[in-house]
Design an enzyme around this catalytic site. Structure first.
Site, PDB file in Angstrom:
ATOM      1  N   GLU A   1       0.956  -1.242  -0.099  1.00  0.00           N
ATOM      2  CA  GLU A   1       0.102  -0.040  -0.004  1.00  0.00           C
ATOM      3  C   GLU A   1       0.964   1.282  -0.040  1.00  0.00           C
ATOM      4  O   GLU A   1       0.512   2.524  -0.363  1.00  0.00           O
ATOM      5  CB  GLU A   1      -0.816   0.005   1.089  1.00  0.00           C
ATOM      6  CG  GLU A   1      -2.203  -0.429   1.007  1.00  0.00           C
ATOM      7  CD  GLU A   1      -3.399  -0.246   2.119  1.00  0.00           C
ATOM      8  OE1 GLU A   1      -3.012   0.022   3.100  1.00  0.00           O
ATOM      9  OE2 GLU A   1      -4.469  -0.312   1.749  1.00  0.00           O
TER      10      GLU A   1
ATOM     11  N   HIS B   1       9.131 -26.619  -0.918  1.00  0.00           N
ATOM     12  CA  HIS B   1       8.534 -27.718  -1.517  1.00  0.00           C
ATOM     13  C   HIS B   1       7.372 -27.467  -2.740  1.00  0.00           C
ATOM     14  O   HIS B   1       6.722 -28.236  -3.238  1.00  0.00           O
ATOM     15  CB  HIS B   1       7.910 -28.801  -0.675  1.00  0.00           C
ATOM     16  CG  HIS B   1       9.224 -29.071   0.293  1.00  0.00           C
ATOM     17  ND1 HIS B   1       9.905 -30.339   0.211  1.00  0.00           N
ATOM     18  CD2 HIS B   1       9.850 -28.410   1.181  1.00  0.00           C
ATOM     19  CE1 HIS B   1      10.865 -30.606   0.898  1.00  0.00           C
ATOM     20  NE2 HIS B   1      10.828 -29.276   1.569  1.00  0.00           N
TER      21      HIS B   1
ATOM     22  N   LYS C   1     -14.049  -0.105  -4.731  1.00  0.00           N
ATOM     23  CA  LYS C   1     -14.841   0.136  -3.781  1.00  0.00           C
ATOM     24  C   LYS C   1     -16.029   0.887  -4.708  1.00  0.00           C
ATOM     25  O   LYS C   1     -17.265   0.550  -4.859  1.00  0.00           O
ATOM     26  CB  LYS C   1     -14.392   1.116  -2.759  1.00  0.00           C
ATOM     27  CG  LYS C   1     -13.696   0.250  -1.624  1.00  0.00           C
ATOM     28  CD  LYS C   1     -13.455   1.113  -0.500  1.00  0.00           C
ATOM     29  CE  LYS C   1     -12.256   0.559   0.385  1.00  0.00           C
ATOM     30  NZ  LYS C   1     -11.803   1.439   1.410  1.00  0.00           N
TER      31      LYS C   1
HETATM   32  O1  PA5 Z   1      -3.724   1.003   5.721  1.00  0.00           O
HETATM   33  C1  PA5 Z   1      -5.115   1.209   5.389  1.00  0.00           C
HETATM   34  O2  PA5 Z   1      -5.258   2.506   5.563  1.00  0.00           O
HETATM   35  C2  PA5 Z   1      -6.116   0.277   5.428  1.00  0.00           C
HETATM   36  O3  PA5 Z   1      -5.689  -0.785   5.071  1.00  0.00           O
HETATM   37  C3  PA5 Z   1      -7.104   0.503   6.304  1.00  0.00           C
HETATM   38  O4  PA5 Z   1      -6.435   0.273   7.514  1.00  0.00           O
HETATM   39  C4  PA5 Z   1      -8.186  -0.544   6.231  1.00  0.00           C
HETATM   40  O5  PA5 Z   1      -8.773  -0.355   4.750  1.00  0.00           O
HETATM   41  C5  PA5 Z   1      -9.239  -0.454   7.087  1.00  0.00           C
HETATM   42  O6  PA5 Z   1      -9.699   0.880   7.407  1.00  0.00           O
HETATM   43  P1  PA5 Z   1     -10.553   1.371   8.675  1.00  0.00           P
HETATM   44  O7  PA5 Z   1      -9.928   1.176   9.737  1.00  0.00           O
HETATM   45  O8  PA5 Z   1     -11.062   2.699   7.998  1.00  0.00           O
HETATM   46  O9  PA5 Z   1     -11.785   0.522   8.518  1.00  0.00           O
END
Ligand code: PA5
Length: 433
Positions: free
Chosen positions: A287, A308, A422
């Site tokens: 990310e 393996h 989304k």
């Molecule tokens: O690193 C991030 O920002 C994402 O992985 C969020 O943690 C994840 O989408 C969950 O979001 P939220 O805490 O708003 O539910």
């Protein structure tokens, strides 16, 4: 060559078939500038640098309230459900799986995870299996509107209200934004206890906030020691010289390798307890860096298991990969391999050696074979798998990804790409705008 910072050691001898001294010399200045951006908060996304001093902040502010809540939960339930996805659950799961032992079953509440997928099978089975249990719930969402945890929480909240009536609001703890969002509003309306996710800490950097620390403490893990490890690591990683700073060297080497066509990094552990640590790492690096058509693809394997299966590809597939091994120098437990008079399995040549000794020799053999097969590799070692050293490791990889993202030229703290699916899904579901 090695750099030791705190108790974490980076060994990078096996990159030198690809990387040369000139690469390191030209990287020194770039790494220094990237590090300055973190230190002076002058880079992209600098409003999300709250994780830099988080370990010291948490030790001096929120630790006692988290420990108090964890104590109450440990004394009053046998099952603790963590609802969250991505950064809102992976850090906790990484630590809990790394530091719990099969032989400890029953000493702490069982931790179950929900809201990290949209499988109806998974949710139905979870609700079925908690019917007779004594349950507390921690719902974790910074935005408060993420679909997966919101769906899971709707069902689990209903289950809690049916089972416990008014008492359910004491058994539900919300970890969310301090003032905004649907979950905060619901917590205020229902009287749930809340813990705050700081504004300046993004989800994937939040393991050392209440997001990770509360579930980790409920599992009986020493979160003070984990924070101390992270704090000590934050101090040693202030070092400016690339050749003395292991996190900066790791970030620099990744970028040199990337610029030489190594587009995939495989994080490889030799202990299945680290499987979820790799999942946490994959999110952190994927990310943070995968944007603007750039970024190393973070993959992970569990060795020796995956030798393996994936071992064939790694040894002989397309040469676009490099590896980072996580090594635990001393195991928590070990066994001596016994001698056998018949020796039908041919193992007597290692009788008297320990299982961990053999595992380490496998690691050495893999590192040599992969390096000579065109897969440069590095090793990040910790002396033991405990809370202190895991805290160091969390901080090491967080610091390194910030520097690495700036070296790459991206904003390591946003994630615009996760919105595309989304918005399609919401359209397909007919969500009102
Ligand atoms: O690193 C991030 O920002 C994402 O992985 C969020 O943690 C994840 O989408 C969950 O979001 P939220 O805490 O708003 O539910």
């Amino acid at each position: 060559m090695q750099i030791a910072a705190g108790k974490v050691t980076l060994d990078y001898d096996n990159v030198f078939r690809i990387v040369n001294e000139n690469d390191l010399v030209s990287m020194q200045k770039r790494a220094y500038e990237a590090e300055r951006k973190v230190k002076e908060k002058t880079g992209f996304g600098s409003e999300f640098l709250g994780w830099v001093n988080l370990p010291s902040v948490m030790l001096s502010t929120e630790l006692s309230s988290i420990l108090e809540a964890a104590k109450e939960i440990r004394e009053n339930c046998d099952t603790f459900i963590v609802i969250g996805i991505g950064g809102s659950y992976l850090g906790a799961r990484a630590a809990i799986e790394a530091l719990s032992s099969m032989t400890d079953a029953g000493k702490s509440p069982s931790i179950l995870y929900a809201g990290n997928n949209m499988s109806s099978d998974n949710l139905c089975e979870l609700i079925d299996c908690i019917k007779e249990k004594n349950v507390y719930v921690n719902v974790i969402s910074k935005s408060g509107t993420t679909t997966e945890p919101a769906i899971a929480f709707r069902f689990i909240r209903d289950f809690m209200v049916k089972k416990y009536g008014k008492e359910s609001s004491k058994r539900i703890i919300a970890t969310t934004d301090k003032s905004r969002g649907a979950l905060k509003e619901m917590a205020d309306n229902e009287g749930y206890r809340t813990f705050v996710i700081p504004d300046d800490v993004g989800g994937r950097f939040s393991v050392l906030t209440a997001v990770g620390l509360l579930p980790i403490a409920v599992a009986g893990i020493d979160i003070k020691s984990m924070l101390e490890g992270a704090r000590d690591m934050s101090k040693v990683l202030e070092e400016d010289d690339l050749r003395k700073n292991s996190a900066h060297m790791y970030a620099a080497l990744r970028n040199i390798l990337y610029e030489k066509g190594k587009y995939v990094e495989i994080l490889a552990n030799f202990n299945p307890k680290l499987h979820y640590f790799s999942e946490w790492w994959k999110q952190l690096y994927g990310e943070s860096e995968g944007k603007n058509g750039q970024g190393i693809y973070p993959a992970a394997v569990d060795f020796t298991t995956d030798l393996h299966s994936m071992g064939q590809w790694i040894q002989s597939g397309r040469r676009i990969i490099f590896e980072t091994f996580i090594d635990i120098e001393t195991p928590s437990k070990d066994l001596e391999i016994p001698s056998d008079s018949k020796n039908l399995d041919g193992l007597n040549y290692i009788a008297g050696k320990t299982v961990d000794y053999v595992n380490h020799k496998a690691k050495e053999g893999v590192a040599m074979a992969h390096a000579s097969g065109g897969v440069p590799n590095m090793t990040v070692s910790i002396p033991r798998l405990d809370a202190y050293h895991l805290g160091e490791l969390f901080y090491f990889f967080e610091k390194a990804v910030a520097v690495s993202g700036y070296l790459l030229g991206v904003n390591p703290f946003d994630q615009p790409g996760v919105e595309a699916y989304k918005s399609n899904m919401f359209k397909l579901l007919g969500k009102p705008s």
